[in-house]
Motif scaffolding. Structure first.
Motif, PDB file in Angstrom:
ATOM      1  N   GLU A  60      14.252 -54.231-102.698  1.00  0.00           N
ATOM      2  CA  GLU A  60      14.809 -55.332-101.826  1.00  0.00           C
ATOM      3  C   GLU A  60      14.825 -54.932-100.695  1.00  0.00           C
ATOM      4  O   GLU A  60      15.680 -56.119 -99.901  1.00  0.00           O
ATOM      5  N   GLN A  61      15.151 -53.457 -99.790  1.00  0.00           N
ATOM      6  CA  GLN A  61      15.346 -54.286 -98.846  1.00  0.00           C
ATOM      7  C   GLN A  61      14.386 -54.510 -97.165  1.00  0.00           C
ATOM      8  O   GLN A  61      13.449 -54.294 -97.446  1.00  0.00           O
ATOM      9  N   PRO A  62      14.948 -55.157 -96.446  1.00  0.00           N
ATOM     10  CA  PRO A  62      14.416 -55.560 -95.463  1.00  0.00           C
ATOM     11  C   PRO A  62      13.576 -54.609 -94.522  1.00  0.00           C
ATOM     12  O   PRO A  62      13.327 -53.588 -94.524  1.00  0.00           O
ATOM     13  N   GLU A  63      12.002 -55.947 -94.944  1.00  0.00           N
ATOM     14  CA  GLU A  63      11.358 -54.811 -94.278  1.00  0.00           C
ATOM     15  C   GLU A  63      11.141 -54.352 -92.765  1.00  0.00           C
ATOM     16  O   GLU A  63      11.035 -53.166 -91.336  1.00  0.00           O
ATOM     17  N   ASP A  64      11.656 -54.835 -92.183  1.00  0.00           N
ATOM     18  CA  ASP A  64      12.185 -55.037 -90.660  1.00  0.00           C
ATOM     19  C   ASP A  64      13.094 -53.473 -90.403  1.00  0.00           C
ATOM     20  O   ASP A  64      12.853 -52.997 -89.555  1.00  0.00           O
ATOM     21  N   GLU A  65      14.185 -53.465 -91.023  1.00  0.00           N
ATOM     22  CA  GLU A  65      14.846 -52.447 -90.906  1.00  0.00           C
ATOM     23  C   GLU A  65      14.578 -51.097 -91.285  1.00  0.00           C
ATOM     24  O   GLU A  65      14.592 -50.253 -90.453  1.00  0.00           O
ATOM     25  N   VAL A  66      13.503 -50.879 -91.913  1.00  0.00           N
ATOM     26  CA  VAL A  66      11.988 -49.912 -92.519  1.00  0.00           C
ATOM     27  C   VAL A  66      11.817 -49.812 -91.300  1.00  0.00           C
ATOM     28  O   VAL A  66      11.661 -48.476 -90.894  1.00  0.00           O
ATOM     29  N   GLU A  67      11.056 -50.807 -90.695  1.00  0.00           N
ATOM     30  CA  GLU A  67      10.234 -50.325 -89.794  1.00  0.00           C
ATOM     31  C   GLU A  67      10.952 -50.123 -88.915  1.00  0.00           C
ATOM     32  O   GLU A  67      10.068 -49.549 -87.406  1.00  0.00           O
ATOM     33  N   ALA A  68      11.912 -50.706 -88.102  1.00  0.00           N
ATOM     34  CA  ALA A  68      12.831 -50.281 -86.819  1.00  0.00           C
ATOM     35  C   ALA A  68      13.177 -48.765 -87.625  1.00  0.00           C
ATOM     36  O   ALA A  68      12.758 -47.697 -85.437  1.00  0.00           O
ATOM     37  N   THR A  69      13.122 -48.486 -87.885  1.00  0.00           N
ATOM     38  CA  THR A  69      13.579 -46.646 -88.519  1.00  0.00           C
ATOM     39  C   THR A  69      12.970 -46.191 -87.776  1.00  0.00           C
ATOM     40  O   THR A  69      12.396 -45.074 -87.510  1.00  0.00           O
ATOM     41  N   LYS A  70      11.247 -46.440 -88.562  1.00  0.00           N
ATOM     42  CA  LYS A  70      10.293 -45.670 -87.813  1.00  0.00           C
ATOM     43  C   LYS A  70      10.200 -46.117 -86.565  1.00  0.00           C
ATOM     44  O   LYS A  70       9.078 -44.816 -86.175  1.00  0.00           O
ATOM     45  N   ALA A  71      10.340 -46.667 -86.218  1.00  0.00           N
ATOM     46  CA  ALA A  71       9.704 -46.550 -84.576  1.00  0.00           C
ATOM     47  C   ALA A  71      10.012 -45.945 -84.566  1.00  0.00           C
ATOM     48  O   ALA A  71      10.111 -45.263 -83.134  1.00  0.00           O
ATOM     49  N   ALA A  72      11.903 -45.750 -84.399  1.00  0.00           N
ATOM     50  CA  ALA A  72      12.841 -45.177 -83.688  1.00  0.00           C
ATOM     51  C   ALA A  72      12.342 -44.016 -83.573  1.00  0.00           C
ATOM     52  O   ALA A  72      12.760 -43.039 -83.095  1.00  0.00           O
ATOM     53  N   LEU A  73      11.795 -43.601 -85.191  1.00  0.00           N
ATOM     54  CA  LEU A  73      12.284 -41.810 -85.612  1.00  0.00           C
ATOM     55  C   LEU A  73      10.313 -41.422 -84.683  1.00  0.00           C
ATOM     56  O   LEU A  73      10.985 -40.321 -84.299  1.00  0.00           O
ATOM     57  N   VAL A  74       9.668 -42.349 -84.652  1.00  0.00           N
ATOM     58  CA  VAL A  74       8.315 -41.941 -83.805  1.00  0.00           C
ATOM     59  C   VAL A  74       8.916 -41.923 -82.895  1.00  0.00           C
ATOM     60  O   VAL A  74       8.585 -40.159 -81.605  1.00  0.00           O
ATOM     61  N   VAL A  75      10.042 -42.582 -81.657  1.00  0.00           N
ATOM     62  CA  VAL A  75      10.273 -42.408 -80.420  1.00  0.00           C
ATOM     63  C   VAL A  75      10.948 -41.146 -79.894  1.00  0.00           C
ATOM     64  O   VAL A  75      10.810 -40.840 -78.703  1.00  0.00           O
ATOM     65  N   ALA A  76      12.164 -41.140 -81.007  1.00  0.00           N
ATOM     66  CA  ALA A  76      13.402 -39.772 -80.612  1.00  0.00           C
ATOM     67  C   ALA A  76      12.091 -38.440 -80.715  1.00  0.00           C
ATOM     68  O   ALA A  76      11.799 -37.455 -80.260  1.00  0.00           O
ATOM     69  N   ARG A  77      10.696 -39.136 -81.695  1.00  0.00           N
ATOM     70  CA  ARG A  77      10.088 -37.301 -81.486  1.00  0.00           C
ATOM     71  C   ARG A  77       8.995 -37.165 -80.448  1.00  0.00           C
ATOM     72  O   ARG A  77       9.129 -35.728 -80.112  1.00  0.00           O
TER      73      ARG A  77
END
Length: 137
Positions: A60-77
């Motif tokens: 049930e986890q919202p996709e927005d949060e997952v996608e935002a976390t993935k994008a933040a991880l890419v930017v951090a890397r």
């Protein structure tokens, strides 16, 4: 031949040992939404097990949060890569400046009439050798 058989036996033993099922681990860090969701599902009475609640909440986890976390991880890397590249470039420029200074000292007049300071006397040489800039007129 004996070594080959021993290595083959070791390979077979390790491959069967790796085939056993592993225990699933809880994620290291959960979002606030995930903690609240699991807490709601595991209530004091008539609640489901924490593992079942985690499976339900993950679905049930919202996709927005997952996608935002993935994008933040890419930017951090990418930021980490840029920082490492800047550090390597600064280190290379320092090494080049040191090489220009060492060359100047080696070729300097023994009477002491040569200025081997990169900031003052060797600026044009540093820019030509290290930065690839042609001398300005």
């Amino acid at each position: 031949m004996r070594t080959l058989l021993a290595s083959l036996a070791l390979l077979l033993a390790t491959s069967t040992a790796d085939a056993k099922p592993r225990k699933a681990h809880k994620p290291a860090a959960q979002s606030q939404w995930m903690r609240d969701c699991i807490h709601e599902r595991t209530g004091p009475t008539d609640g489901v097990s924490p593992a079942e609640a985690r499976r339900i909440c993950t679905a049930e986890q919202p996709e927005d949060e997952v996608e935002a976390t993935k994008a933040a991880l890419v930017v951090a890397r990418l930021n980490a890569k840029v920082a490492k590249a800047k550090a390597r470039a600064a280190k290379a420029l320092d090494a080049c400046a040191q090489a220009v200074t060492d060359r100047c000292v080696e070729l300097a007049d023994p009477t002491g009439g040569t200025d081997c300071n990169v900031d003052a006397g060797l600026r044009a040489e540093f820019e030509l050798v290290c930065l690839g800039k042609p001398p300005t007129k």
